[in-house]
Each structure stands twice: as C-alpha cells, then as structure tokens.
Motif scaffolding. Structure first.
Motif, mmCIF file in Angstrom:
data_model
loop_
_atom_site.group_PDB
_atom_site.id
_atom_site.type_symbol
_atom_site.label_atom_id
_atom_site.label_comp_id
_atom_site.label_asym_id
_atom_site.label_seq_id
_atom_site.Cartn_x
_atom_site.Cartn_y
_atom_site.Cartn_z
ATOM 1 N N PHE A 133 70.090 40.469 26.055
ATOM 2 C CA PHE A 133 69.824 39.532 26.803
ATOM 3 C C PHE A 133 68.186 38.970 26.617
ATOM 4 C CE2 PHE A 133 68.560 37.742 31.020
ATOM 5 C CZ PHE A 133 69.655 37.040 31.427
ATOM 6 N N ALA A 134 67.363 39.911 26.512
ATOM 7 C CA ALA A 134 66.170 39.699 25.931
ATOM 8 C C ALA A 134 66.066 38.646 24.787
ATOM 9 C CB ALA A 134 65.084 40.659 25.987
ATOM 10 N N ALA A 135 66.607 39.049 23.886
ATOM 11 C CA ALA A 135 66.826 38.204 22.683
ATOM 12 C C ALA A 135 67.360 36.594 23.016
ATOM 13 C CB ALA A 135 67.665 38.676 21.656
ATOM 14 N N GLY A 136 68.172 36.654 24.107
ATOM 15 C CA GLY A 136 68.631 35.196 24.068
ATOM 16 C C GLY A 136 67.461 34.305 24.970
ATOM 17 N N LEU A 137 66.507 35.252 25.825
ATOM 18 C CA LEU A 137 65.503 34.593 26.347
ATOM 19 C C LEU A 137 64.205 34.014 25.332
ATOM 20 C CD1 LEU A 137 65.315 36.568 29.688
ATOM 21 C CD2 LEU A 137 66.421 34.220 29.395
ATOM 22 N N PHE A 138 64.012 35.353 24.614
ATOM 23 C CA PHE A 138 62.661 34.948 23.933
ATOM 24 C C PHE A 138 63.029 35.178 22.522
ATOM 25 C CE2 PHE A 138 62.121 38.277 27.508
ATOM 26 C CZ PHE A 138 61.928 37.395 28.296
ATOM 27 N N GLY A 139 64.152 35.470 21.951
ATOM 28 C CA GLY A 139 64.165 35.432 20.372
ATOM 29 C C GLY A 139 64.457 36.998 20.041
ATOM 30 N N LYS A 140 64.830 37.494 18.860
ATOM 31 C CA LYS A 140 65.113 38.809 18.522
ATOM 32 C C LYS A 140 63.863 39.548 18.199
ATOM 33 C CE LYS A 140 70.094 38.495 17.136
ATOM 34 N NZ LYS A 140 71.097 38.812 16.275
ATOM 35 N N GLN A 141 62.951 38.713 17.680
ATOM 36 C CA GLN A 141 61.558 39.424 17.267
ATOM 37 C C GLN A 141 60.924 39.638 18.563
ATOM 38 O OE1 GLN A 141 61.251 40.150 14.110
ATOM 39 N NE2 GLN A 141 59.618 41.389 14.736
ATOM 40 N N GLU A 172 77.937 38.164 24.321
ATOM 41 C CA GLU A 172 77.922 37.751 25.655
ATOM 42 C C GLU A 172 76.546 37.652 26.289
ATOM 43 O OE1 GLU A 172 82.454 39.465 26.458
ATOM 44 O OE2 GLU A 172 80.516 40.782 26.754
ATOM 45 N N MET A 173 75.752 38.712 25.975
ATOM 46 C CA MET A 173 74.440 38.734 26.538
ATOM 47 C C MET A 173 73.449 37.732 26.233
ATOM 48 S SD MET A 173 74.422 41.205 28.832
ATOM 49 C CE MET A 173 76.138 41.270 29.136
ATOM 50 N N ALA A 193 80.904 42.222 31.181
ATOM 51 C CA ALA A 193 79.492 41.055 31.551
ATOM 52 C C ALA A 193 79.562 40.565 32.827
ATOM 53 C CB ALA A 193 79.554 40.299 30.234
ATOM 54 N N THR A 194 80.355 40.865 33.780
ATOM 55 C CA THR A 194 80.244 40.408 34.988
ATOM 56 C C THR A 194 78.773 40.201 35.513
ATOM 57 O OG1 THR A 194 82.590 40.845 35.798
ATOM 58 C CG2 THR A 194 80.924 40.957 37.370
ATOM 59 N N ASN A 195 78.567 39.191 36.138
ATOM 60 C CA ASN A 195 76.999 39.306 36.522
ATOM 61 C C ASN A 195 76.814 38.484 37.930
ATOM 62 O OD1 ASN A 195 76.535 36.240 35.767
ATOM 63 N ND2 ASN A 195 77.628 37.204 34.110
ATOM 64 N N LEU A 196 76.024 38.901 38.718
ATOM 65 C CA LEU A 196 75.608 38.287 39.980
ATOM 66 C C LEU A 196 74.340 37.809 39.996
ATOM 67 C CD1 LEU A 196 76.845 37.706 42.932
ATOM 68 C CD2 LEU A 196 75.536 40.105 43.491
ATOM 69 N N ALA A 197 73.953 36.768 40.296
ATOM 70 C CA ALA A 197 72.721 36.156 40.195
ATOM 71 C C ALA A 197 72.310 35.513 41.671
ATOM 72 C CB ALA A 197 72.364 35.224 39.338
ATOM 73 N N LEU A 198 71.300 35.908 42.419
ATOM 74 C CA LEU A 198 70.730 35.139 43.616
ATOM 75 C C LEU A 198 69.388 34.353 43.257
ATOM 76 C CD1 LEU A 198 72.676 37.847 44.590
ATOM 77 C CD2 LEU A 198 72.014 36.732 46.773
ATOM 78 N N LEU A 199 69.321 33.102 43.539
ATOM 79 C CA LEU A 199 68.018 32.380 43.263
ATOM 80 C C LEU A 199 67.477 32.173 44.452
ATOM 81 C CD1 LEU A 199 70.045 31.525 40.643
ATOM 82 C CD2 LEU A 199 67.856 30.837 39.830
ATOM 83 N N LEU A 200 66.313 32.185 44.495
ATOM 84 C CA LEU A 200 65.233 32.121 45.784
ATOM 85 C C LEU A 200 64.656 30.473 45.382
ATOM 86 C CD1 LEU A 200 64.169 32.805 48.517
ATOM 87 C CD2 LEU A 200 62.053 33.749 47.457
ATOM 88 N N TYR A 201 64.857 29.629 46.426
ATOM 89 C CA TYR A 201 64.342 28.469 46.268
ATOM 90 C C TYR A 201 63.361 28.187 47.443
ATOM 91 C CZ TYR A 201 67.886 26.286 42.812
ATOM 92 O OH TYR A 201 68.547 26.192 41.742
ATOM 93 N N ASP A 202 62.182 27.081 46.973
ATOM 94 C CA ASP A 202 61.325 26.681 48.048
ATOM 95 C C ASP A 202 61.827 25.182 48.336
ATOM 96 O OD1 ASP A 202 59.403 25.666 49.584
ATOM 97 O OD2 ASP A 202 57.829 26.061 48.258
ATOM 98 N N CYS A 203 62.310 24.986 49.453
ATOM 99 C CA CYS A 203 62.839 23.482 49.901
ATOM 100 C C CYS A 203 61.907 23.099 51.004
ATOM 101 C CB CYS A 203 64.407 23.603 50.326
ATOM 102 S SG CYS A 203 65.686 24.264 49.113
ATOM 103 N N SER A 204 60.774 22.493 50.398
ATOM 104 C CA SER A 204 59.991 21.800 51.329
ATOM 105 C C SER A 204 59.424 22.875 52.154
ATOM 106 C CB SER A 204 60.456 20.477 52.173
ATOM 107 O OG SER A 204 60.883 19.685 51.363
ATOM 108 N N GLY A 205 59.049 24.066 51.740
ATOM 109 C CA GLY A 205 58.581 25.035 52.451
ATOM 110 C C GLY A 205 59.650 26.034 53.179
ATOM 111 N N THR A 206 60.777 25.612 53.157
ATOM 112 C CA THR A 206 62.029 26.594 53.674
ATOM 113 C C THR A 206 62.552 27.307 52.525
ATOM 114 O OG1 THR A 206 62.528 25.001 55.468
ATOM 115 C CG2 THR A 206 64.367 26.574 54.928
ATOM 116 N N LYS A 207 62.592 28.600 52.768
ATOM 117 C CA LYS A 207 63.179 29.356 51.769
ATOM 118 C C LYS A 207 64.770 29.552 51.835
ATOM 119 C CE LYS A 207 61.295 33.510 51.198
ATOM 120 N NZ LYS A 207 60.355 34.799 51.807
#
Length: 442
Positions: free
Chosen positions: A172-180, A130-131, A374-388
C-alpha cells in the motif's frame, strides 16, 4: 470464405469456448464468500471525488490484508483430499458428461497443489497488486490527504502481528510513494493482541462463549444438516460421476475454488467446475451464517466490542491537530466485519438462520460483497465552510451511514450524536469479561 472471415470466426468460437469454460454461463466469482477476489467488488475509478465548498482534511482507513494463501489446516486438507478426489474424477467411467466436458477433465489432469505448510497465510501476488491499486486510486481521489511524499507526521500506518498485513502495508505504501520510498516507511512494532486492530483477541468472553459456540453448535452446523446441503452433495457427486463425496470434501473443493480464483485472473480452477450457480449460493450462505453469528449481528457483544476502534476514529477527527492527515490500519476479516456491524451497515430485517435460506436471497449480509479479500473501509473528514462532515467508503464505493441515509456527507456532530453510546459507554473490560451474553433483538 476469405482469410479475414476465417480469423473472425475463429476468434468468436475461441471466445465462446473460453467464456463457457470460465463461467459455465454464470458469474461463479460472485459467490466465493470471504475468498472473493477484490477485483470483483472494487470501485476501479481513479476520478477525483469533489464536493463543492468542501475540502478533505483527514482520513481514517482500515483494510483487510490482500489475497493470501490458505491456513495450515486448509493446506493440509487440500494436499490430503484433493489428489484423491482428482484421481476418482479422472478414473470415473461416467465422464465426460453433459456438465463435465473434456476441457474440464484437462484442467483436473493439469492440477496439482503447489503449497506446503510453510506457505500458510502468506500474502499472494494478487494481494500485492490489490494493495498497490487501492493506494493509487485513493490518492487520485483524495490527493489532499493521501500525499505522495512520505512523512511520518502526515501518515500513521500500522499492521497486525502477521506477515500478510505487514506485506499489505508495504505494498500500500509502495502505491502511495513508490517501492523505493516504501522500504523506508516507519511502522510501529505490531502487538499480537492489538486493542484497535484486533480488539476481539482481547475479549475473553467473545472468544470463549461466542466464537466457540458458533463453531461447535451454531446455525452453520445446523444448516449442514438441511436438504439444501444434501442436494448440493447429491448434485456434485452426480456431475462428477461419483457417489462417495461428503460435505467435508465439497467444502474443501469450494474453498480451493475460491483461493485459486482469487490468485489467477485468467485461468480457471478445476475445483469450480462441479458447481452450479445454485450450488454456490447454498455454499456461500453456509459461510455467511458463520460470519453473521461469529463476527456480525448475531450477538450484541460481537459488534459492541468494536467501540475502541470506533473511538480511535472519533478521536482522530475530533482533535484540533491537523496531523496525522492519514491513519491507515492493516488488519483482518474479523475486525472489518465487526466494525461494519458496529456502524449498522448491511443489517437485515431478520437474522440469518439455518431455516430461512429461501427468504434471504437478497440479504445485505453477504460476505462475497462485504468481506472479500482486501476489504476496506475509509472515512474522510471534510471541512465544508467551517462545518465538519464525513464521507464513508466501503470497497472504495460511497456508502451512507444509518445516521445520514439521504446524503453522502454526514455532519460529524450528527455522527457522534448517533453513536453517542459507543463513545460514552465503551467499557471494554466490563463487556468482555462478564458471564452473560445478550443476543441481538430483531
């Protein structure tokens, strides 16, 4: 009849038999409460999420550990009760019947518990997967913030004081960068009572007055005395050709059904077979009552105490520094549910009680959907032409916050204005050590 026709007929019959064995005509996997497999609720898309004129800059993500083993008390109950119940079933003169078939009895014959107390709460293989997959999908959707090269400047990753969150963080880190590379990722030393990841462990008032009251005399306990539960006990006994099973017995069967379904994608737990869809809906509601009053909207303190975690999110997005890009926390069910309620998500118009089961079939507060493994909550900050602006995902699906009900991207200024009280009046010590409890207004 030609060879090909015979093969096709065999495959059709095999599929129908397997389908019936696996589901008995209904999706039992959808009613397993907090033990629901993440694969049932997740968004499995790898497609990049794009908004014209907007670039993701940061992410704040909090993740419940992946599928785990049962607690020590559940393992002991499983090992003590289920072999005896299995024996009663296999010795019943009333089986097989119209509901419990020979193939179901075969599943019971083959079943045995493989757990002992030392295995308690450990991350299961399904939890590892899952991770890995959540990380891979989030990286595909938002490559600008989930970089595939590890740096402890870019990433802040933290887990609680438990094996299941530590291992979840590694995979989760292994999913991002590989197990090694994941082996070399730096994680801070965990706190037993982390003020962000497990704030409720520091809230004495909640621990003593709310959690204990829910367990000893709450709505869940009242619901166990209703005719809904009485009917489940009666029907399960009847299907199994027995008459001695209690709600305690049936509860551990339901719990085991959940764990074994989460662990195994392709094989069915025999402990799921005695339940009809309606039986599972009742048992799911019994569990929802516990978490609604313990971790949700039942008392203001329960969700207001999540303000330190919310403040951590706001500070991450408010700072002028571009780093870290990704703050990712690995924690537990109690944290996720309180934060969801703090944000005002999945709030029903009326409280869940022991007396309103019939009117709550379409409730929003349904742990099978909102609090799977494995419930998860993600908030992403965007820059939209200078507006957050902020995008919110729950179970990797886009959700709209109450302050921006009509748009995916919510202006950060609007978000902070809506939750201003949480930001300005987060006196954790005061709220957690006073002597009175205010129930939520509905």
């Amino acid at each position: 009849m030609g060879f090909n026709t015979v093969c096709v007929l065999f495959l059709v019959l095999f599929y129908l038999g397997w389908s019936e064995q696996c589901s008995k005509g209904y999706p039992f996997e959808h009613y397993l409460g907090t033990r629901t497999p993440y694969r049932i609720v997740s968004n499995n898309s790898f497609h990049k999420i794009h908004y014209e004129g907007c670039t993701p800059k940061k992410v704040w993500m909090i993740i419940r550990h992946g599928t785990r083993n049962p607690s020590t008390s559940n393992i002991e109950t499983i090992n003590e009760k289920l072999p005896k119940i299995k024996s009663l079933i296999l010795n019943s003169q009333n089986l097989p019947n119209d509901f419990i078939k020979n193939r179901d009895l075969d599943l019971f014959k083959k079943w045995k518990s493989s757990l002992d107390s030392e295995d308690n709460n450990l991350l299961a293989h399904e939890g590892e997967e899952e991770m890995l997959l959540i990380a891979e999908r989030m990286q595909s959707r938002f490559p600008e913030v989930f970089e595939n090269v590890y740096s402890n400047t870019t990433y802040k990753l933290k887990f609680t004081h438990s094996q299941r969150t530590k291992k979840s963080a590694y995979y989760f880190a292994a999913g991002l960068f590989g197990k090694q590379t994941a082996k070399d990722v730096w994680f801070p030393e965990p706190n037993k009572k982390d003020p962000i990841l497990r704030f409720y462990k520091l809230c004495n008032k909640w621990e003593k007055e709310i959690k204990s009251s829910v367990k000893d005399r709450g709505e869940q306990k009242t619901f166990q005395e209703t005719h809904f539960i009485e009917k489940v006990v009666e029907e399960v006994n009847e299907k199994l050709g027995l008459n001695e099973l209690t709600i305690s017995d049936i509860s551990i069967m339901y719990i085991t059904c959940g764990f074994e379904t989460a662990w195994n994608k392709r094989s069915k737990s025999p402990w799921c077979t005695p339940f009809t869809e309606e039986n599972l809906k009742v048992l799911e509601y019994m569990e929802d009552l516990k978490y609604y009053w313990q971790d949700g909207y039942g008392h203001e303190l329960t969700y207001k105490q999540a303000c330190p975690a919310f403040g951590d999110l706001v500070n991450h997005f408010d700072t002028t520094s571009a780093y870290p890009k990704a703050v990712i926390y690995f924690t537990h069910s109690g944290t996720l549910l309180k934060i969801l309620a703090h944000l005002g998500l999945y709030k029903d118009n009326e409280a869940l009680t022991a007396s309103n089961y019939d009117s709550m079939s379409n409730r929003k507060w349904k742990t099978s959907l909102i609090d799977s493994f494995a419930t998860n909550l993600a908030l992403l900050l965007y820059d939209c032409s200078g507006t957050k602006k902020v995008l919110t995902l729950h179970q990797e699906n886009i959700v709209k916050l109450p302050c921006c009900p009509d748009t995916d991207l919510c202006e950060f200024s609007k978000l902070t204005e809506y939750y201003q009280e949480s930001i300005d009046r987060c006196d954790f010590e005061a709220m957690c050590n006073t002597s009175t409890i205010n129930s939520s207004e509905f």
